[in-house]
Design an enzyme around this catalytic site. Structure first.
Site, PDB file in Angstrom:
ATOM      1  N   SER A 173     -37.250  17.724  18.150  1.00  0.00           N
ATOM      2  CA  SER A 173     -37.610  16.353  17.800  1.00  0.00           C
ATOM      3  C   SER A 173     -36.421  15.461  18.119  1.00  0.00           C
ATOM      4  O   SER A 173     -35.284  15.926  18.210  1.00  0.00           O
ATOM      5  CB  SER A 173     -37.931  16.245  16.304  1.00  0.00           C
ATOM      6  OG  SER A 173     -38.075  14.898  15.904  1.00  0.00           O
ATOM      7  N   TYR A 186     -36.997  17.073   6.910  1.00  0.00           N
ATOM      8  CA  TYR A 186     -37.434  17.185   8.298  1.00  0.00           C
ATOM      9  C   TYR A 186     -36.242  17.204   9.250  1.00  0.00           C
ATOM     10  O   TYR A 186     -36.149  18.046  10.154  1.00  0.00           O
ATOM     11  CB  TYR A 186     -38.356  16.015   8.629  1.00  0.00           C
ATOM     12  CG  TYR A 186     -38.967  16.074  10.015  1.00  0.00           C
ATOM     13  CD1 TYR A 186     -40.053  16.909  10.269  1.00  0.00           C
ATOM     14  CD2 TYR A 186     -38.464  15.301  11.048  1.00  0.00           C
ATOM     15  CE1 TYR A 186     -40.624  16.965  11.534  1.00  0.00           C
ATOM     16  CE2 TYR A 186     -39.021  15.351  12.315  1.00  0.00           C
ATOM     17  CZ  TYR A 186     -40.105  16.176  12.549  1.00  0.00           C
ATOM     18  OH  TYR A 186     -40.659  16.234  13.817  1.00  0.00           O
TER      19      TYR A 186
END
Length: 281
Positions: A173, A186
């Site tokens: 990501s 996250y």
């Protein structure tokens, strides 16, 4: 093992196909070419669905893994039934992950590619001081432990099979590089994914197992719907962010997967061109 049950999840497009699969379908993939055997986790929606369909269009046989059988069946609906397998799987369960890869090898004979994609943004938007430990653990369990369990099972299969080798592509990501506000769980797991990728790359060298990571920014999926209505920025403002088609991510994965095992895209970033990443913060 667990409650995992593999099913043929689309109508057969060729009544004469071999129900048990065979290793010969992956002959070209022993050097990373098309028509190999791919496992896609998180395949029931979003990026996983787009990647699974793009791989199938490029000639791969695809095993779809995800929690929801109905969602996997939706992903599989337009795909050739003789080249798709649905295996409802909770990637946080070592038993279910082992059953997934056993089912893939039983059906297709080998594993040439893992797109390690399952993930959650649970706890996103919650300030660090308010994030409960259970939510933290749930994000770590899916994003990191689940990725490790799938990579470990793929690694074992790729090491043991003949021809030896294969490729693992981890879904990183933009958050593997820089965080968003209120995304500690996250962001921490995506930074850890980079370490997992590097370790797999090193440990896979003797066995022709390549590992790369694709860091994605603002693909248009259910997870990023909030980008289009406004999301908190590092300066405290709320702003709408641009998104890109998930098909562009899928095309990148197909390219990475098609390389010979002598070549590897170690890290790549694909993102909406004008999203606030360069200069974030």
């Amino acid at each position: 093992m667990g409650h995992t049950a593999a099913v043929r999840c689309a109508p057969m497009s060729n009544a004469g196909s071999d129900a048990g699969g065979n290793a010969s379908s992956s002959a070209g993939s022993s050097t990373g070419g098309s028509a190999g055997i791919a496992v896609v986790t998180g395949a029931g929606s979003g990026i996983g669905r787009s990647v699974a369909r793009a791989l199938a269009a490029a000639g791969w046989s695809v095993a779809l893994a995800g929690r929801r059988a109905e969602a996997l069946a939706e992903t599989a609906a337009p795909l050739p039934g003789d080249r798709v397998l649905c295996v409802p799987t909770d990637v946080t369960s070592a038993e279910q992950v082992a059953a997934l890869f056993a089912a893939v090898r039983d059906r297709f004979g080998r594993v040439d590619l893992l797109f390690n994609n399952a993930g959650t943004f649970a706890g996103g938007g919650v300030p660090v001081e308010d994030l409960d430990p259970e939510t933290w653990r749930s994000v770590v369990d899916v994003n990191l432990t689940g990725a490790f369990l799938c990579a470990q099972a793929a690694f074992r299969a790729m090491k043991e099979q003949t021809p030896q080798g294969g490729r693992i592509i981890n879904n990183g990501s933009i958050s593997a590089h820089v965080p968003r506000p209120h995304s500690v769980a996250y962001t921490a797991t995506k930074h850890a994914m980079t370490g997992l990728t590097k370790s797999l790359s090193l440990d896979g060298r003797p066995y022709r197992i390549a590992c790369g990571q694709l860091d994605i920014g603002n693909a248009a999926t259910e997870m990023t719907a909030r980008m289009r209505t406004g999301i908190l920025q590092a300066n405290g403002e709320v702003a709408v962010e641009p998104v890109m088609d998930a098909a562009d991510v899928a095309a990148t994965v197909v390219h990475m997967a098609a390389l010979p095992l002598e070549a590897n895209v170690q890290f790549a970033t694909v993102m909406a061109t004008t999203m606030p990443y360069i200069g974030r913060g």
